[in-house]
Design a protein around this motif. Sequence first.
Motif, short mmCIF file in Angstrom:
data_model
loop_
_atom_site.label_atom_id
_atom_site.label_comp_id
_atom_site.label_asym_id
_atom_site.label_seq_id
_atom_site.Cartn_x
_atom_site.Cartn_y
_atom_site.Cartn_z
N MET A 16 0.96 -1.28 -0.06
CA MET A 16 -0.14 0.06 -0.13
C MET A 16 0.68 1.30 0.01
SD MET A 16 -3.12 -1.16 2.62
CE MET A 16 -3.66 0.69 2.59
N ILE A 17 1.93 1.23 0.56
CA ILE A 17 3.11 2.30 0.40
C ILE A 17 3.93 2.27 -0.68
CG2 ILE A 17 4.93 3.57 1.51
CD1 ILE A 17 4.00 2.01 4.25
N CYS A 18 4.20 1.06 -1.21
CA CYS A 18 5.26 1.09 -2.14
C CYS A 18 4.61 1.27 -3.66
CB CYS A 18 6.09 -0.14 -2.14
SG CYS A 18 7.16 -0.34 -0.63
N ILE A 19 3.56 0.83 -3.72
CA ILE A 19 3.10 0.99 -5.16
C ILE A 19 2.69 2.29 -5.56
CG2 ILE A 19 1.35 0.16 -6.59
CD1 ILE A 19 1.03 -2.48 -5.51
N PRO A 20 1.87 3.10 -4.64
CA PRO A 20 1.62 4.40 -5.11
C PRO A 20 2.85 5.11 -5.03
CG PRO A 20 0.85 4.00 -3.07
CD PRO A 20 1.16 2.78 -3.48
N ALA A 21 3.75 5.08 -4.19
CA ALA A 21 5.06 5.95 -3.99
C ALA A 21 5.95 5.84 -5.12
CB ALA A 21 5.81 5.69 -2.67
N THR A 22 6.13 4.49 -5.57
CA THR A 22 7.02 4.31 -6.72
C THR A 22 6.49 4.77 -8.12
OG1 THR A 22 6.33 1.97 -6.74
CG2 THR A 22 8.29 2.52 -5.54
N PHE A 23 4.98 4.45 -8.13
CA PHE A 23 4.36 4.97 -9.51
C PHE A 23 4.45 6.54 -9.64
CE2 PHE A 23 0.64 6.27 -12.16
CZ PHE A 23 0.90 5.27 -13.06
N ILE A 24 3.77 7.14 -8.84
CA ILE A 24 3.79 8.63 -8.70
C ILE A 24 5.20 9.08 -9.05
CG2 ILE A 24 3.42 10.84 -7.40
CD1 ILE A 24 1.31 9.03 -5.90
#
Length: 433
Positions: free
Chosen positions: A170-178
Amino acid sequence: MVSIELLVVLVAIFIGARIGGIGIGFAGGFGVLVLTLGLGMTPGTIPIDVILIIMSVIAAIAAMQVAGGLQFLVNIAERVLRKNPKQVTFLAPIVTYTMTLFAGTGHTAFSTLPVIAEVAKEQGIRPSRPLSIAVVASQIAITASPISAAVVLMSGMLESKGVGYISLLMICIPATFIACMIGAFVAQFMGKELQDDPVYQDRLAHGLVSKRDSTNTELPAGAKRSVIVFLVAIVAVVFYATAISDAVGLIDNPTLPRNEAIMVFMLTAATAITLFCKIDTAEVLNAATFKSGMSACICVLGVAWLGDTFVAGHLEEIKALSGGLLEEHSWMLAIILFLASMLLYSQAATTAALMPSAFMLGVSPEAAIASFAAVSALFVLPTYPTLLAAVEMDDTGSTRIGHWVFNHPFVIPGVVSIVSSVIIGFVLAEMIL
């Protein structure tokens, strides 16, 4: 003795970096040999579960590749890119990020790089712009993929800290994509316009710029089925991990722990692909993804074993030497991971080598997760396979490596993306954890 043992570790890593590829794992084993039989240290812990998970996941991915599933995904990617060619600098990283997220390996980018280069040329866009951020996105997405070795390693360490697998994603997916989208925004302003580039004009005048044919290759009958089976397996892994987590608790006292569940679901997916898509299992052993995955197993074995042997033997000295520096300035972990991954050339190997030490030194789970994307600095030295492939695919000459080694088009979007991911990660970690 501590200095001598540290020197052995550094020399082993240096030798492995010079050999490259699977050689990092070879040299790690050599380092363990010197530390144990040569200097009398107690051998560290081997990450058996992680190695077995990598093998299981790669078995399913390689089966899907033999069935034509990866080419099916490439064809979809080409249609997406050609439908909106003017936005190729933003669409290219979305494509490579998604494929890596789905497959758990950045090597899926190889097949899409020629398409990205060709679409950019057709639109008069400098190919180095989409190619650079596409390669970076394929590397950073490893730290967000539910089935990548690095994420499995990281989640295993975090469980003892009370942070679940789903919270990590939940943290890594949005952080890395953005962050990759921020990198794409920066990339679109890099370098001269294609028509103003003297290197391109010179290559064009000498007939060195060609037009590639569209990749409309005929797919095996089971290509689409293999992708569906693999996707169902990934969903099953995520659902099961959620169901047995302490936060959700749908399944109490599960018979099958999470790591074993990943292995079971992936091997079952490989079985289903073999039966329903009628592939020859002998071809799986020769698949490029299978070979790269087995190489990753050896790398994790050697490097993680070497790192744990040294750290476990000198934990108290390391804690005293750090003086609480990482605990007080946790953002420095990202810098350490960034520099280490430049040499180790593997997100999983860097995670295995350094994250256990970081937790032992008092780094909080929030800081560790936020800094996690920094293990993806594989683009800094211009020798990583996908980076070199991007240079080779761009016959306009815009994606070129400069005389000073570090002056190549991958550095700026890569650094911007990792820094952005770390900052966003800290914000999300504070909100979610």
